[in-house]
Design a protein around this motif. Sequence first.
Motif, PDB file in Angstrom:
ATOM      1  N   ASN A 147       0.831  -1.199   0.000  1.00 41.68           N
ATOM      2  CA  ASN A 147       0.000   0.000   0.000  1.00 41.68           C
ATOM      3  C   ASN A 147       0.870   1.256   0.000  1.00 41.68           C
ATOM      4  N   TYR A 148       1.962   1.225   0.761  1.00 38.86           N
ATOM      5  CA  TYR A 148       2.893   2.367   0.811  1.00 38.86           C
ATOM      6  C   TYR A 148       3.514   2.613  -0.566  1.00 38.86           C
ATOM      7  N   ILE A 149       3.959   1.543  -1.224  1.00 35.85           N
ATOM      8  CA  ILE A 149       4.589   1.669  -2.546  1.00 35.85           C
ATOM      9  C   ILE A 149       3.594   2.234  -3.566  1.00 35.85           C
ATOM     10  N   ILE A 150       2.357   1.756  -3.512  1.00 33.41           N
ATOM     11  CA  ILE A 150       1.330   2.255  -4.439  1.00 33.41           C
ATOM     12  C   ILE A 150       1.115   3.747  -4.234  1.00 33.41           C
ATOM     13  N   GLN A 151       1.089   4.177  -2.966  1.00 30.45           N
ATOM     14  CA  GLN A 151       0.901   5.602  -2.683  1.00 30.45           C
ATOM     15  C   GLN A 151       2.080   6.423  -3.197  1.00 30.45           C
ATOM     16  N   PHE A 207       7.964   9.950  -0.971  1.00 27.20           N
ATOM     17  CA  PHE A 207       8.282   8.881  -0.020  1.00 27.20           C
ATOM     18  C   PHE A 207       7.895   9.252   1.408  1.00 27.20           C
ATOM     19  N   VAL A 208       7.824  10.546   1.685  1.00 30.06           N
ATOM     20  CA  VAL A 208       7.545  11.011   3.042  1.00 30.06           C
ATOM     21  C   VAL A 208       6.041  11.144   3.304  1.00 30.06           C
ATOM     22  N   LEU A 209       5.294  11.644   2.318  1.00 30.02           N
ATOM     23  CA  LEU A 209       3.876  11.942   2.513  1.00 30.02           C
ATOM     24  C   LEU A 209       3.037  10.744   2.968  1.00 30.02           C
ATOM     25  N   PRO A 210       3.264   9.524   2.437  1.00 25.88           N
ATOM     26  CA  PRO A 210       2.444   8.403   2.912  1.00 25.88           C
ATOM     27  C   PRO A 210       2.605   8.101   4.396  1.00 25.88           C
ATOM     28  N   LEU A 211       3.645   8.650   5.017  1.00 33.80           N
ATOM     29  CA  LEU A 211       3.878   8.413   6.441  1.00 33.80           C
ATOM     30  C   LEU A 211       3.165   9.441   7.313  1.00 33.80           C
ATOM     31  N   PHE A 212       2.602  10.504   6.696  1.00 34.12           N
ATOM     32  CA  PHE A 212       1.954  11.563   7.455  1.00 34.12           C
ATOM     33  C   PHE A 212       0.638  11.078   8.041  1.00 34.12           C
ATOM     34  N   PRO A 218      -2.459  23.112  -2.775  1.00 36.53           N
ATOM     35  CA  PRO A 218      -3.633  22.215  -2.723  1.00 36.53           C
ATOM     36  C   PRO A 218      -3.282  20.767  -3.012  1.00 36.53           C
ATOM     37  N   LEU A 219      -2.258  20.551  -3.861  1.00 38.27           N
ATOM     38  CA  LEU A 219      -1.867  19.180  -4.169  1.00 38.27           C
ATOM     39  C   LEU A 219      -1.325  18.481  -2.926  1.00 38.27           C
ATOM     40  N   LEU A 220      -0.434  19.158  -2.208  1.00 34.85           N
ATOM     41  CA  LEU A 220       0.120  18.588  -0.982  1.00 34.85           C
ATOM     42  C   LEU A 220      -0.965  18.402   0.070  1.00 34.85           C
ATOM     43  N   GLY A 221      -1.861  19.399   0.170  1.00 34.48           N
ATOM     44  CA  GLY A 221      -2.944  19.289   1.149  1.00 34.48           C
ATOM     45  C   GLY A 221      -3.825  18.084   0.909  1.00 34.48           C
ATOM     46  N   SER A 222      -4.175  17.849  -0.353  1.00 35.69           N
ATOM     47  CA  SER A 222      -5.024  16.696  -0.675  1.00 35.69           C
ATOM     48  C   SER A 222      -4.298  15.383  -0.427  1.00 35.69           C
ATOM     49  N   MET A 223      -2.993  15.364  -0.690  1.00 35.73           N
ATOM     50  CA  MET A 223      -2.218  14.143  -0.451  1.00 35.73           C
ATOM     51  C   MET A 223      -2.128  13.824   1.041  1.00 35.73           C
ATOM     52  N   ILE A 224      -1.886  14.861   1.853  1.00 37.13           N
ATOM     53  CA  ILE A 224      -1.798  14.640   3.302  1.00 37.13           C
ATOM     54  C   ILE A 224      -3.138  14.177   3.854  1.00 37.13           C
ATOM     55  N   LEU A 225      -4.231  14.792   3.376  1.00 42.64           N
ATOM     56  CA  LEU A 225      -5.555  14.358   3.817  1.00 42.64           C
ATOM     57  C   LEU A 225      -5.827  12.916   3.412  1.00 42.64           C
ATOM     58  N   TYR A 226      -5.409  12.589   2.198  1.00 42.22           N
ATOM     59  CA  TYR A 226      -5.616  11.212   1.703  1.00 42.22           C
ATOM     60  C   TYR A 226      -4.909  10.197   2.585  1.00 42.22           C
ATOM     61  N   THR A 227      -3.624  10.459   2.887  1.00 41.93           N
ATOM     62  CA  THR A 227      -2.871   9.496   3.696  1.00 41.93           C
ATOM     63  C   THR A 227      -3.360   9.459   5.130  1.00 41.93           C
ATOM     64  N   ALA A 228      -3.803  10.633   5.656  1.00 47.49           N
ATOM     65  CA  ALA A 228      -4.255  10.686   7.045  1.00 47.49           C
ATOM     66  C   ALA A 228      -5.609  10.018   7.226  1.00 47.49           C
ATOM     67  N   CYS A 229      -6.428  10.052   6.185  1.00 52.41           N
ATOM     68  CA  CYS A 229      -7.799   9.542   6.296  1.00 52.41           C
ATOM     69  C   CYS A 229      -8.003   8.272   5.490  1.00 52.41           C
ATOM     70  N   SER A 230      -6.926   7.648   5.039  1.00 50.28           N
ATOM     71  CA  SER A 230      -7.062   6.490   4.153  1.00 50.28           C
ATOM     72  C   SER A 230      -7.623   5.276   4.859  1.00 50.28           C
ATOM     73  N   SER A 231      -7.466   5.210   6.202  1.00 51.59           N
ATOM     74  CA  SER A 231      -8.028   4.079   6.936  1.00 51.59           C
ATOM     75  C   SER A 231      -9.545   4.167   6.930  1.00 51.59           C
ATOM     76  N   GLU A 232     -10.152   3.040   6.758  1.00 54.47           N
ATOM     77  CA  GLU A 232     -11.613   3.003   6.700  1.00 54.47           C
ATOM     78  C   GLU A 232     -12.190   3.351   8.058  1.00 54.47           C
ATOM     79  N   ASN A 284      -4.188   3.999  13.272  1.00 49.36           N
ATOM     80  CA  ASN A 284      -4.273   5.435  13.002  1.00 49.36           C
ATOM     81  C   ASN A 284      -2.957   6.160  13.234  1.00 49.36           C
ATOM     82  N   GLY A 285      -1.874   5.511  12.863  1.00 43.15           N
ATOM     83  CA  GLY A 285      -0.566   6.147  12.968  1.00 43.15           C
ATOM     84  C   GLY A 285       0.048   6.071  14.343  1.00 43.15           C
ATOM     85  N   ALA A 286      -0.647   5.515  15.320  1.00 46.53           N
ATOM     86  CA  ALA A 286      -0.121   5.431  16.689  1.00 46.53           C
ATOM     87  C   ALA A 286       0.191   3.983  17.044  1.00 46.53           C
ATOM     88  N   LYS A 287       1.222   3.794  17.842  1.00 44.91           N
ATOM     89  CA  LYS A 287       1.596   2.459  18.299  1.00 44.91           C
ATOM     90  C   LYS A 287       0.624   1.995  19.378  1.00 44.91           C
TER      91      LYS A 287
END
Length: 507
Positions: free
Chosen positions: A3-7, A44-49, A269-283, A490-493
């Motif tokens: 999933n990370y590679i696809i992003q 490479f960094v954005l999918p980790l946000f 706006p491109l970066l904003g949409s990408m960060i929102l996508y990665t942050a909210c990608s979990s169902e 949700n990004g937390a351990k």
Amino acid sequence: MINYIIQVILFQVLFVAVYDFFLSKETFFTKNRWYLLGTAVLSFVLPLFKIPTVQKAVPQEYYILLPEVVLSPQKVIEKAAWYQSITYLDLLFWIGCVLFLVMFLVKLERIIRLVLQYGTTPKGNYKLILLPKETKAFSFFNYIFLGKDIPLSKQEKIIQHELVHSEQKHTLDLLFFEFLKIVMWFNPMVYVYQNRISLVHEYISDAVASKSDKKENYINHLLADIFQVEHISFINQFYKHSLIKKRIIMMTKTQSKKVKQLKYLLLIPLLGSMILYTACSSEEVKIEKQPVTVYKTEDGKIVKKPSTGYQSKYLDIYLGDGMPNAKEYSIDELREEEKGEYLDLLKGFNKEGMPQLNIRVFEAENGRKMVAFEKPHVEKSETQRKNNYQDSEDIPFSLLDKVPTFPGCAEGDKDCFHKSVSKFVQDNFDMSITKDLGLPIGKKRIYVQFKIDKEGKVIDVKARAPHPTLEQYAEELAQKLPQMEPGIKNGAKVQVGYTLPITFEVK
């Protein structure tokens, strides 16, 4: 990981699309260079946000029943051959990495061989290597390679051009993408990026070198002859036929107006949409006020019925990701051997100090029996009900974004985790410990419960076994499990609890 590679690839496609449509035809060459380098790294960094404010509360602990580990005196004989344990996708990845590493080293060796074979002539801030009977011209860091057969009238212009590459460290850019090609050889966007930045390098050098002469004369030098080309992707070369037309078009182009630099604001706006996508990608998880059981009637209809008096917690080893569309059985309707099997398993959970669970049994459409262990419902205050999602015991394990990662497994690989734990037990469990304990003949089980905390350490190990010696031995064995990467929600351990059933036979 997949999933990370696809992003990463998706983000690179979007970044390059913005560059091609809005920026590539402008004369802001240096800014375009940094755009390409910066977005390649950002992908490479954005999918980790992860943004905590748009994420759900993170439960602190999960429980899961691991697949049963079966031990026997013949376990060494019965072990699968080494080639059966290979993940062929991983093997293909590493073969590709090795192949591209070898290709890179071969290219590097060709450059080094030219330096050693023909020697260098120091020329102040660069070193000149003259290549006999050649018409090649290229640079690598502060080394400028020049064919002796290039006319003297053109050599000075070529050196000026290559000096710009050297002084602006363009070779580092190409090497960066060359290293990316080694680890992501399967990603077509790495090759696209390298192609784009090679062209930008030529634009920059042309813009600087052509200032000392008329552009018409400089262009004539490009068109005068056909030169040989060195096919090495991480060198800057003066003559590359596929780029000459584009270079001439850009040199004759009117300087872009400064107001067009506003196009770079498209990144916001491109970066904003990408960060929102990665942050909210979990169902998003929806928890109903009252648990619901799903039944399938005799005529095939699906019926939902409130589960009165229960608040369920299903173990996904039996039920997958949710309640099955299946007929529910009473435990008393099962055959005695099945009933005994499940009740024996339930005792493993309901040991003192462990979560006290009830049992429910289902039959899937294929006739397979499935079992759910659930925690009896406890009335909660209004405040507790509002915080229901934060009660970790009410959240199924299948909702984790990433399960704990066993050393040597791909990040969050659940199947690899299960296999690795089973292999660890099979490799390290000494069957001789079961002898001379006076155990009756037949199949025996050990239940080991442990937690993997937020640091990936195995803690709170408890065991239930038919003999105190086996309990102590099983606890000591589980404590030897290696430290892992913790589970993620949700990004937390988060802390994750496991129950591991181990079966062996006394003869």
